[in-house]
Design a protein around this motif. Structure first.
Motif, short mmCIF file in Angstrom:
data_model
loop_
_atom_site.label_atom_id
_atom_site.label_comp_id
_atom_site.label_asym_id
_atom_site.label_seq_id
_atom_site.Cartn_x
_atom_site.Cartn_y
_atom_site.Cartn_z
N TYR A 1 -11.37 0.80 1.35
CA TYR A 1 -11.08 2.00 0.58
C TYR A 1 -11.90 3.20 1.05
O TYR A 1 -11.48 4.35 0.87
CB TYR A 1 -11.36 1.75 -0.91
N TYR B 1 3.04 9.77 8.14
CA TYR B 1 2.28 8.96 7.19
C TYR B 1 2.60 7.47 7.29
O TYR B 1 1.69 6.63 7.21
CB TYR B 1 2.52 9.43 5.76
N ARG C 1 -0.36 12.97 1.04
CA ARG C 1 -0.16 14.42 0.96
C ARG C 1 -0.84 15.13 2.15
O ARG C 1 -1.92 14.75 2.58
CB ARG C 1 -0.70 14.97 -0.35
N PHE D 1 0.07 3.62 -2.92
CA PHE D 1 -0.66 4.82 -2.50
C PHE D 1 0.27 5.91 -1.98
O PHE D 1 0.02 7.10 -2.21
CB PHE D 1 -1.68 4.46 -1.42
N TYR E 1 0.83 -1.21 0.00
CA TYR E 1 0.00 0.00 0.00
C TYR E 1 0.86 1.26 0.00
O TYR E 1 0.51 2.27 -0.63
CB TYR E 1 -0.94 0.00 1.21
N PHE F 1 -5.22 6.81 3.40
CA PHE F 1 -5.20 8.27 3.25
C PHE F 1 -6.04 8.91 4.35
O PHE F 1 -6.87 8.25 4.98
CB PHE F 1 -5.75 8.68 1.88
N LEU G 1 0.71 7.28 -5.86
CA LEU G 1 -0.50 8.11 -5.87
C LEU G 1 -0.44 9.27 -4.89
O LEU G 1 -1.36 10.09 -4.85
CB LEU G 1 -1.73 7.23 -5.56
N ASN G 2 0.61 9.34 -4.08
CA ASN G 2 0.80 10.44 -3.12
C ASN G 2 -0.42 10.60 -2.20
O ASN G 2 -0.90 11.71 -1.98
CB ASN G 2 1.08 11.75 -3.85
N ALA G 3 -0.92 9.45 -1.69
CA ALA G 3 -2.09 9.50 -0.82
C ALA G 3 -1.77 10.12 0.54
O ALA G 3 -2.68 10.47 1.29
CB ALA G 3 -2.64 8.09 -0.62
N MET H 1 -8.10 14.25 1.92
CA MET H 1 -8.38 13.75 0.59
C MET H 1 -9.69 14.31 0.03
O MET H 1 -9.83 14.51 -1.18
CB MET H 1 -8.42 12.22 0.61
#
Length: 309
Positions: A228, A108, A101, A93, A89, A234, A97-99, A239
């Motif tokens: 999800y 994180y 951020r 991610f 993950y 995230f 996908l830079n989840a 998000m």
């Protein structure tokens, strides 16, 4: 009673039975009979479960030991499996996908690993609950015991497995700057509430799965969707900050997100209360009591039907 036959002999006939004309229920009441495997009252059922507490614990420990008995690494897979999931993950991610951020790397990574470990606790409890009755029909049909012992023992097995994972989680948190503090004690009530929630969910799925074995094929898709939507990879507020506020509120108040965020808040120094929904402890308690009690009663209602047909 007697009567004379055509050749003058006397034939004796049996007197009418005193039970003649009685229904099966009236016959059972007359002779003190009861239905085999009949469902006891709710209070009596709880008492019987408490009497089987040693069986529940021993059964969960035996299942935990046997789970990886054929693997060369044995019980190390209890920790390696969620760690490998977290690594995958993070690769997809976190890096691609830079989840993560809006969060520092030191926050994180423990955030992600905590989410994976805690959500897997619920996920595996649900999946094992689906098969708790249908996968143990031999035991259910051979022995008389409260059937709720099986889904409860499977949920307890997953709790014991989580305990091994938590040791690794503590090491990861400390490695990224979140050192042991008094806030870590909040993990205990958070996990206790999640365990009660998981038990209720496992009991519900055990009853559904006892009559619908195909449910075991459907549940992985349901659990993946739930994962999800729960913010495992995230932060929900970050998000969804450009979406209507009610969407984030709904997702943050779902029980999986609540229990994950409570443990993240307790464990990670950089994950403050601003990331939690208001009245989060009340919501966690409400979910645990509501699902725990409703699941127990729902399962108990079908007690006498498990293993039949």
């Amino acid at each position: 009673m007697s009567e004379t036959t055509h050749d003058g002999a006397i034939a004796v006939t049996a007197p009418p039975s005193p039970d003649e004309g009685l229904s099966p229920a009236e016959l059972a009441a007359k002779y003190g009979l009861s239905v085999s495997g009949a469902r006891p009252g709710l209070a009596e059922y709880v008492r019987q479960l408490w009497g089987r507490r040693h069986f529940i614990l021993a059964f969960s420990q035996a299942k935990l030991t046997a789970q990886y008995s054929q693997a060369k690494l044995g019980q190390l897979w209890q920790v390696a499996t969620p760690l490998l999931n977290a690594a995958v993950y993070f690769l997809i991610f976190g890096l691609i996908l830079n989840a993560g951020r809006g969060m520092e790397k030191e926050v994180y990574i423990p955030f992600l690993v905590t989410g994976v470990f805690v959500f897997m606790f619920t996920q595996t409890s649900v999946m094992s609950g689906v098969r708790a009755i249908s996968g143990n029909l031999g035991l259910v049909r051979a022995l008389h015991f409260p059937r709720a012992s099986l889904p409860i023992s499977f949920a307890l097995q997953q709790l014991q497995q989580l305990m091994f994972s938590m040791i690794v989680l503590f090491v990861i948190a400390a490695a990224f700057g979140s050192y042991p503090s008094m806030s870590w004690l909040l993990i205990v009530p958070a996990l206790a509430l999640q365990f009660l929630f998981n038990v209720g969910l496992s009991l519900i799925m055990a009853r559904l799965g006892s009559k619908t074995p195909d449910l075991a094929q459907l549940m992985p898709f349901v659990m993946r969707t739930w994962m999800y939507g729960s913010g495992v990879m995230f932060s929900i507020p970050i998000m969804l900050q450009d979406k209507p506020a009610w969407i984030a509120e709904v997702l943050m108040y779902n029980p999986a997100a609540i229990y994950m965020d409570l443990i993240r808040f307790a464990l990670i120094d950089g994950y403050g209360s601003e990331n939690l929904p208001s009245h989060v402890w009340f919501a966690a308690l409400l979910w645990a009591v509501l699902v725990g009690v409703a699941g127990f009663v729902y399962f108990w209602k079908a007690e006498e039907r498990y293993g039949r047909g």
